[in-house]
Design a protein around this motif. Structure first.
Motif, PDB file in Angstrom:
ATOM      1  N   LEU A 170       0.809  -1.214   0.000  1.00 21.96           N
ATOM      2  CA  LEU A 170       0.000   0.000   0.000  1.00 21.96           C
ATOM      3  C   LEU A 170       0.845   1.267   0.000  1.00 21.96           C
ATOM      4  CD1 LEU A 170      -2.970  -1.024   2.291  1.00 21.96           C
ATOM      5  CD2 LEU A 170      -2.889  -0.883  -0.195  1.00 21.96           C
ATOM      6  N   ASN A 171       2.179   1.109   0.051  1.00 22.87           N
ATOM      7  CA  ASN A 171       3.096   2.232  -0.138  1.00 22.87           C
ATOM      8  C   ASN A 171       2.657   3.451   0.673  1.00 22.87           C
ATOM      9  OD1 ASN A 171       5.321   3.514  -1.206  1.00 22.87           O
ATOM     10  ND2 ASN A 171       4.265   4.144  -3.063  1.00 22.87           N
ATOM     11  N   LEU A 172       2.634   3.296   1.973  1.00 22.73           N
ATOM     12  CA  LEU A 172       2.002   4.283   2.841  1.00 22.73           C
ATOM     13  C   LEU A 172       2.773   5.570   3.078  1.00 22.73           C
ATOM     14  CD1 LEU A 172       0.508   1.873   5.500  1.00 22.73           C
ATOM     15  CD2 LEU A 172      -0.581   2.890   3.521  1.00 22.73           C
ATOM     16  N   SER A 173       4.000   5.633   2.637  1.00 25.32           N
ATOM     17  CA  SER A 173       4.793   6.828   2.889  1.00 25.32           C
ATOM     18  C   SER A 173       4.317   7.990   2.020  1.00 25.32           C
ATOM     19  CB  SER A 173       6.270   6.547   2.597  1.00 25.32           C
ATOM     20  OG  SER A 173       7.009   7.724   2.715  1.00 25.32           O
ATOM     21  N   PRO A 174       3.822   9.058   2.629  1.00 27.34           N
ATOM     22  CA  PRO A 174       3.321  10.180   1.834  1.00 27.34           C
ATOM     23  C   PRO A 174       4.434  10.922   1.098  1.00 27.34           C
ATOM     24  CG  PRO A 174       3.203  10.700   4.169  1.00 27.34           C
ATOM     25  CD  PRO A 174       3.648   9.270   4.060  1.00 27.34           C
ATOM     26  N   ASP A 175       5.675  10.805   1.560  1.00 29.08           N
ATOM     27  CA  ASP A 175       6.773  11.506   0.897  1.00 29.08           C
ATOM     28  C   ASP A 175       7.537  10.596  -0.063  1.00 29.08           C
ATOM     29  OD1 ASP A 175       7.820   9.896   2.861  1.00 29.08           O
ATOM     30  OD2 ASP A 175       9.323  11.341   3.521  1.00 29.08           O
ATOM     31  N   ASN A 176       6.993   9.426  -0.366  1.00 32.41           N
ATOM     32  CA  ASN A 176       7.653   8.482  -1.251  1.00 32.41           C
ATOM     33  C   ASN A 176       7.737   9.067  -2.656  1.00 32.41           C
ATOM     34  OD1 ASN A 176       8.531   6.279  -2.759  1.00 32.41           O
ATOM     35  ND2 ASN A 176       7.460   4.848  -1.436  1.00 32.41           N
ATOM     36  N   LYS A 177       8.926   9.062  -3.210  1.00 32.68           N
ATOM     37  CA  LYS A 177       9.154   9.611  -4.547  1.00 32.68           C
ATOM     38  C   LYS A 177       9.149   8.512  -5.609  1.00 32.68           C
ATOM     39  CE  LYS A 177       9.976  13.666  -2.799  1.00 32.68           C
ATOM     40  NZ  LYS A 177       8.862  14.305  -2.245  1.00 32.68           N
ATOM     41  N   PHE A 178       8.810   7.290  -5.222  1.00 38.29           N
ATOM     42  CA  PHE A 178       8.789   6.152  -6.132  1.00 38.29           C
ATOM     43  C   PHE A 178       7.629   6.328  -7.106  1.00 38.29           C
ATOM     44  CE2 PHE A 178       8.624   1.369  -6.699  1.00 38.29           C
ATOM     45  CZ  PHE A 178       9.917   1.268  -7.206  1.00 38.29           C
ATOM     46  N   PRO A 179       7.894   6.510  -8.410  1.00 40.19           N
ATOM     47  CA  PRO A 179       6.791   6.715  -9.367  1.00 40.19           C
ATOM     48  C   PRO A 179       5.822   5.532  -9.393  1.00 40.19           C
ATOM     49  CG  PRO A 179       8.931   7.158 -10.383  1.00 40.19           C
ATOM     50  CD  PRO A 179       9.194   6.542  -9.041  1.00 40.19           C
ATOM     51  N   ARG A 180       4.559   5.813  -9.582  1.00 39.74           N
ATOM     52  CA  ARG A 180       3.523   4.772  -9.592  1.00 39.74           C
ATOM     53  C   ARG A 180       3.807   3.725 -10.669  1.00 39.74           C
ATOM     54  NH1 ARG A 180      -0.142   3.170  -6.176  1.00 39.74           N
ATOM     55  NH2 ARG A 180      -1.806   1.987  -7.101  1.00 39.74           N
ATOM     56  N   SER A 181       4.292   4.172 -11.835  1.00 44.46           N
ATOM     57  CA  SER A 181       4.577   3.219 -12.914  1.00 44.46           C
ATOM     58  C   SER A 181       5.637   2.204 -12.502  1.00 44.46           C
ATOM     59  CB  SER A 181       5.013   3.950 -14.183  1.00 44.46           C
ATOM     60  OG  SER A 181       6.200   4.689 -13.946  1.00 44.46           O
ATOM     61  N   GLU A 182       6.634   2.651 -11.748  1.00 42.88           N
ATOM     62  CA  GLU A 182       7.669   1.728 -11.270  1.00 42.88           C
ATOM     63  C   GLU A 182       7.111   0.794 -10.203  1.00 42.88           C
ATOM     64  OE1 GLU A 182      11.434   3.510 -10.236  1.00 42.88           O
ATOM     65  OE2 GLU A 182      11.282   4.913 -11.902  1.00 42.88           O
ATOM     66  N   LEU A 183       6.254   1.324  -9.366  1.00 40.53           N
ATOM     67  CA  LEU A 183       5.605   0.505  -8.347  1.00 40.53           C
ATOM     68  C   LEU A 183       4.767  -0.590  -9.008  1.00 40.53           C
ATOM     69  CD1 LEU A 183       4.994   0.228  -5.252  1.00 40.53           C
ATOM     70  CD2 LEU A 183       2.993   1.649  -5.689  1.00 40.53           C
ATOM     71  N   LEU A 184       4.003  -0.217 -10.026  1.00 34.46           N
ATOM     72  CA  LEU A 184       3.184  -1.193 -10.747  1.00 34.46           C
ATOM     73  C   LEU A 184       4.056  -2.247 -11.418  1.00 34.46           C
ATOM     74  CD1 LEU A 184       0.513   1.152 -12.384  1.00 34.46           C
ATOM     75  CD2 LEU A 184       0.212  -0.362 -10.417  1.00 34.46           C
ATOM     76  N   SER A 185       5.128  -1.817 -12.046  1.00 33.25           N
ATOM     77  CA  SER A 185       6.042  -2.768 -12.703  1.00 33.25           C
ATOM     78  C   SER A 185       6.634  -3.744 -11.709  1.00 33.25           C
ATOM     79  CB  SER A 185       7.171  -2.020 -13.422  1.00 33.25           C
ATOM     80  OG  SER A 185       6.668  -1.295 -14.500  1.00 33.25           O
ATOM     81  N   ALA A 186       6.987  -3.250 -10.548  1.00 32.00           N
ATOM     82  CA  ALA A 186       7.599  -4.111  -9.538  1.00 32.00           C
ATOM     83  C   ALA A 186       6.613  -5.160  -9.023  1.00 32.00           C
ATOM     84  CB  ALA A 186       8.119  -3.261  -8.378  1.00 32.00           C
ATOM     85  N   TRP A 187       5.346  -4.806  -8.905  1.00 33.04           N
ATOM     86  CA  TRP A 187       4.345  -5.713  -8.346  1.00 33.04           C
ATOM     87  C   TRP A 187       3.633  -6.565  -9.392  1.00 33.04           C
ATOM     88  CZ3 TRP A 187       3.576  -7.215  -3.500  1.00 33.04           C
ATOM     89  CH2 TRP A 187       4.162  -6.457  -2.477  1.00 33.04           C
ATOM     90  N   THR A 188       3.753  -6.250 -10.678  1.00 35.00           N
ATOM     91  CA  THR A 188       3.046  -6.988 -11.721  1.00 35.00           C
ATOM     92  C   THR A 188       3.328  -8.488 -11.707  1.00 35.00           C
ATOM     93  OG1 THR A 188       2.779  -5.041 -13.115  1.00 35.00           O
ATOM     94  CG2 THR A 188       2.650  -7.167 -14.216  1.00 35.00           C
ATOM     95  N   PRO A 189       4.587  -8.943 -11.551  1.00 36.07           N
ATOM     96  CA  PRO A 189       4.805 -10.401 -11.504  1.00 36.07           C
ATOM     97  C   PRO A 189       4.047 -11.082 -10.357  1.00 36.07           C
ATOM     98  CG  PRO A 189       6.886  -9.264 -11.846  1.00 36.07           C
ATOM     99  CD  PRO A 189       5.856  -8.210 -11.539  1.00 36.07           C
ATOM    100  N   ILE A 190       3.960 -10.417  -9.231  1.00 41.85           N
ATOM    101  CA  ILE A 190       3.240 -10.996  -8.096  1.00 41.85           C
ATOM    102  C   ILE A 190       1.740 -11.001  -8.380  1.00 41.85           C
ATOM    103  CG2 ILE A 190       2.675 -10.682  -5.641  1.00 41.85           C
ATOM    104  CD1 ILE A 190       5.607  -9.547  -5.413  1.00 41.85           C
ATOM    105  N   LEU A 191       1.239  -9.925  -8.966  1.00 37.68           N
ATOM    106  CA  LEU A 191      -0.184  -9.879  -9.320  1.00 37.68           C
ATOM    107  C   LEU A 191      -0.516 -10.970 -10.343  1.00 37.68           C
ATOM    108  CD1 LEU A 191      -0.700  -6.017  -9.572  1.00 37.68           C
ATOM    109  CD2 LEU A 191      -1.310  -7.528  -7.668  1.00 37.68           C
ATOM    110  N   ASN A 192       0.397 -11.199 -11.289  1.00 30.41           N
ATOM    111  CA  ASN A 192       0.179 -12.263 -12.274  1.00 30.41           C
ATOM    112  C   ASN A 192       0.187 -13.644 -11.624  1.00 30.41           C
ATOM    113  OD1 ASN A 192      -0.334 -11.157 -14.880  1.00 30.41           O
ATOM    114  ND2 ASN A 192       1.746 -10.385 -14.891  1.00 30.41           N
ATOM    115  N   MET A 193       1.058 -13.836 -10.660  1.00 27.80           N
ATOM    116  CA  MET A 193       1.086 -15.111  -9.935  1.00 27.80           C
ATOM    117  C   MET A 193      -0.220 -15.306  -9.174  1.00 27.80           C
ATOM    118  SD  MET A 193       1.807 -16.661  -6.647  1.00 27.80           S
ATOM    119  CE  MET A 193       2.243 -15.183  -5.820  1.00 27.80           C
TER     120      MET A 193
END
Length: 152
Positions: free
Chosen positions: A10-33
C-alpha cells in the motif's frame, strides 16, 4: 492476506518519490502469480475492506490498487480478443510465444490508448459473477475513495 499486511504494497509513505509506474512494474509479476492461482480477486476483496478503514492514506492507496488491477483486467480482456483475432487471421503464427505476446500488447496499447499504461495481467479473466461480487461489496460499503475505481 500477507501481501497487504506484511509488505509495503500500500506504499504508505506520503513523501515516497517512487513513481507509480515503477511501483506497478515491480508488483506486476506478483499480481500475475496471484491471478494464475485465482487469488487476485481475493486481494481485491481485501482491498475493498481496506478502503473503508479510517486511515485515509491507506484507504486511498487500496482504492488506487483496485483501480490498477481493474485496468489490468480490462487490458487482459482486450489482449485476449486481439489474440483471437490474430489467430483467426493467421497473423503472427510464425513468431515465438514471447514475440506473439509482445505483438498483442503493442496492438492493445495502440488500439486502446487509455489502457496503454495499465499493468499487463496474464492468465484468465475472472468470471463476471466473481468480479460483480467485488463491486457489490464496494457499493454496499462505500468510502470517500470508492469513486477512484468504481467506474472501471
Amino acid at each position: 492476506m500477507v501481501i497487504v499486511e506484511e509488505t509495503d504494497f500500500l506504499n504508505l509513505s506520503p513523501d515516497n518519490k517512487f513513481p507509480r509506474s515503477e511501483l506497478l512494474s515491480a508488483w506486476t509479476p506478483i499480481l500475475n502469480m496471484l491471478n494464475k492461482h485465482h487469488l487476485l480477486l481475493d486481494l481485491m476483496k481485501l482491498l475493498v475492506e481496506v478502503t473503508t478503514q479510517d486511515d485515509d492514506l491507506k484507504s486511498k492507496q487500496a482504492a488506487l490498487w483496485i483501480n490498477d488491477i481493474s485496468r489490468g483486467f480490462s487490458k487482459l480482456e482486450r489482449c485476449l480478443h486481439i489474440k483471437l483475432d490474430l489467430m483467426k487471421r493467421n497473423i503472427g503464427t510464425e513468431l515465438s510465444v514471447k514475440q506473439q505476446f509482445e505483438l498483442i500488447v503493442k496492438v492493445a496499447d495502440s488500439t486502446y490508448t487509455k489502457l496503454k499504461h495499465a499493468i499487463v495481467l496474464k492468465g484468465k479473466l475472472p468470471h463476471p459473477s466473481e468480479f460483480k461480487e467485488v463491486l457489490e461489496e464496494a457499493m454496499q460499503n462505500p468510502s470517500q475513495h470508492t469513486l477512484l475505481f468504481l467506474d472501471r
